[in-house]
Each structure stands twice: as C-alpha cells, then as structure tokens.
Design a protein around this motif. Sequence first.
Motif, mmCIF file in Angstrom:
data_model
loop_
_atom_site.group_PDB
_atom_site.id
_atom_site.type_symbol
_atom_site.label_atom_id
_atom_site.label_comp_id
_atom_site.label_asym_id
_atom_site.label_seq_id
_atom_site.Cartn_x
_atom_site.Cartn_y
_atom_site.Cartn_z
ATOM 1 N N GLY A 19 0.805 -1.228 0.000
ATOM 2 C CA GLY A 19 0.000 0.000 0.000
ATOM 3 C C GLY A 19 0.831 1.267 0.000
ATOM 4 N N LYS A 20 2.134 1.120 0.156
ATOM 5 C CA LYS A 20 2.963 2.339 0.127
ATOM 6 C C LYS A 20 3.276 2.707 -1.317
ATOM 7 N N GLY A 21 3.085 3.964 -1.636
ATOM 8 C CA GLY A 21 3.337 4.418 -3.006
ATOM 9 C C GLY A 21 4.817 4.560 -3.297
ATOM 10 N N ARG A 22 5.549 4.957 -2.269
ATOM 11 C CA ARG A 22 6.996 5.124 -2.402
ATOM 12 C C ARG A 22 7.636 4.598 -1.143
ATOM 13 N N LEU A 23 8.830 4.077 -1.264
ATOM 14 C CA LEU A 23 9.497 3.596 -0.059
ATOM 15 C C LEU A 23 10.603 4.568 0.320
ATOM 16 N N SER A 24 10.559 5.029 1.528
ATOM 17 C CA SER A 24 11.636 5.898 2.003
ATOM 18 C C SER A 24 12.781 5.009 2.476
ATOM 19 N N PRO A 25 13.987 5.585 2.572
ATOM 20 C CA PRO A 25 15.090 4.782 3.093
ATOM 21 C C PRO A 25 14.762 4.191 4.461
ATOM 22 N N SER A 26 14.005 4.922 5.261
ATOM 23 C CA SER A 26 13.720 4.358 6.591
ATOM 24 C C SER A 26 12.715 3.206 6.505
ATOM 25 N N ASP A 27 11.802 3.227 5.523
ATOM 26 C CA ASP A 27 10.923 2.058 5.299
ATOM 27 C C ASP A 27 11.780 0.833 4.978
ATOM 28 N N ASN B 134 4.673 -2.445 -7.916
ATOM 29 C CA ASN B 134 4.665 -1.409 -6.887
ATOM 30 C C ASN B 134 5.864 -1.634 -5.965
ATOM 31 N N PRO B 135 6.168 -0.659 -5.099
ATOM 32 C CA PRO B 135 7.388 -0.780 -4.289
ATOM 33 C C PRO B 135 7.432 -2.064 -3.454
ATOM 34 N N ALA B 136 6.316 -2.443 -2.890
ATOM 35 C CA ALA B 136 6.308 -3.660 -2.068
ATOM 36 C C ALA B 136 6.652 -4.879 -2.916
ATOM 37 N N GLN B 137 6.068 -4.933 -4.107
ATOM 38 C CA GLN B 137 6.345 -6.076 -5.010
ATOM 39 C C GLN B 137 7.809 -6.090 -5.423
ATOM 40 N N GLN B 138 8.351 -4.874 -5.581
ATOM 41 C CA GLN B 138 9.760 -4.801 -5.976
ATOM 42 C C GLN B 138 10.663 -5.392 -4.895
ATOM 43 N N VAL B 139 10.338 -5.067 -3.643
ATOM 44 C CA VAL B 139 11.162 -5.601 -2.543
ATOM 45 C C VAL B 139 10.999 -7.121 -2.465
#
Length: 309
Positions: free
Chosen positions: A18-26, A69-74
């Motif tokens: 659900g996060k649109g962008r991942l920050s370094p702290s995420d 999306n960012p989660a899928q990328q990780v």
Amino acid sequence: MFESLSDRLAGALKDLRGKGRLSPSDIDATAREIRLALLEADVALPVVRGFIGKVKERAKGAEVSAALNPAQQVVKIVNEELINILGGETRRLRLAKNPPTVIMLAGLQGAGKTTLAGKLATWLKGQGHTPLLVACDLQRPGAVTQLQVVGERAGVPVFAPHPGTSIGGGENPLGVSASDPIDVARAGIEEAKQKQYDVVIVDTAGRLGIDEELMRQAAGIRDAVNPDETLFVLDAMIGQDAVSTAEAFRDGVGFTGVVLTKLDGDARGGAALSVREITGQPILFASTGEKLEDFDVFHPDRMASRILG
Ligand code: GDP
C-alpha cells in the motif's frame, strides 16, 4: 520446514504494502525485520549480513517501475537474493566421460547417507544408469547390512565385504582385506569396471561428531577412488551446528556438492540457507523423507518460492 521463517518474512514484507513510495527508513525497517527472521531461523551470521546488505542496496537503488509497486519490488529482490544464497542455477550431477562415474558420500552418522545411497541409486536408475553401491562404512555395526537392505529395496547391487573374509571370498582375486574401507572402495570400483556398472556410489562411515580419524579415513577413500563428485550429506535438522560441520568436512575431506536431508522435518531452515554460502559448494539434491522416492534434484528457485510462500 521454513514455516516460521515464511511467516516472519511475510510479516516483514506486509508492512510495505500500500505504500506508493518507499523511504530509506521504510527499507531499513523492513531489512531489520528480515534480518531478525533469518537469525531466528538459524541462518549463519555472515550469510545474514551479506543478504541484508544486498537487499538494502538493491531496494534503495530500485528504479520506479510501472509493472511493480514498491512492495512487489522488494519481494522480487528478496526472492532473487534467496535464490542466490541457495546457489542460483540448479547444478546437475557431473558424470564422468569415461564411466564409471564415482560418487562418494560423506557426512556425520545419522545424516542420512545410507538412505541417500538408495535414493540416489533409484534416481539414477530412473535416468537409465546402472549404479553399484559400495559399502565402505565398516565402523558402525549393521551399516553394511543396512546398505544391503537399501540396495535390495532399490533393486541395485551392493558390493560389500563379507565379515571375516577377504573380498572375493576364498579365492581373494583382488587380494584385499575386508576390514579396510579403502581396499573395499578400490575393489568396488574394479567390480564396477568389470561388470560395467556406470555409476559407483561409495557409502562411507560417519561419526556422531567430527573427529580426525573420520576425516582421515574419508580423505583416504577419496584419494583411492578419485571421485567425480564427493557429496556432503547434511541433516537440515542440526541447526546451528550445520555450519561448523560443513566447514570441518570442507577442510578435512573437501566436497563438490551438498545433499540436504530431512527437509520434511520442522527445521527452521538455517542449514539449508547457509551451507551454500559458507562452503561455496552447490546443493545438488534434497531428501524429504525416509522412502526411496522422497528425493529430488534441488532447485534454488523453487525453494525460494516455498520460503516466500
Ligand atoms: P547414515 O548414518 O548417514 O547412513 O544415516 P541413515 O541413512 O542411516 O539415516 C539415519 C536416519 O534418518 C534413518 O532413520 C533414516 O530413515 C532417516 N532419514 C534419512 N533421510 C531422511 C529424510 O530425508 N527425512 C526423514 N524424515 N528421515 C530421514
């Protein structure tokens, strides 16, 4: 197997959804969770460090993608790095250009070597080979008989010394002692050449713990038979001891591949995830039960998918 690791990883990755962008702290927070999950699964510390370092670096450098999306990328990165620590590509068994191919099995007592000998022989038969099992575990009472039982079940011949006799019976054509595993190993190879078996599987003695005598004997057999593959048989259930055991066999005997056994048990997964990185040798096969057919070629990508659920 891997259940709690799978749950923990799923939990760590879920927070990104659900996060649109991942920050370094995420990314740091997720990496911390993954690190804890791996450590809890008994993955060796240097392996965990390397893994987390790569995941973080790649996650932070990941381009914004239309497809994921960012989660899928990780998740994709974690999956790929899991495949990497498990060895990347499937590594096939190396067969000799001039048969017989010699495969030596080494590992601690109880690791599953004798059982594996039968499984490997069955698998090879299925591939059109004509294997011969050679009984070189002359330490453990009953080990030769156990291999004979396994051979009978697998429908594969077993070359074994008869207690109290020389190999070859009364005539002793090979002139070897039945009490020396090195002699038995050599004679087994001769037998294979004479009778045209194209793969020889040499079962060796194990000990409950690592000891020098065991290593010397295994190294002596290795030198005598010059194996095409020396397979280190590793019980996935032994957890943190897996690393020191694997290192001792690597340094004392040397091996070209690993077979993981008892992957059907409830091991946390650390041995499976550490052994490739720690020893630098690939995992060739996986054993998942006591029956002859509970055995398969090891596929790093399938194992990674199983871990990620
Ligand atoms: P060795 O001393 O290394 O030759 O070990 P064995 O082949 O005798 O195996 C030790 C025990 O582990 C036996 O009771 C086997 O049936 C069992 N075993 C071997 N492989 C597996 C496996 O993949 N899964 C399970 N559950 N048991 C296994």
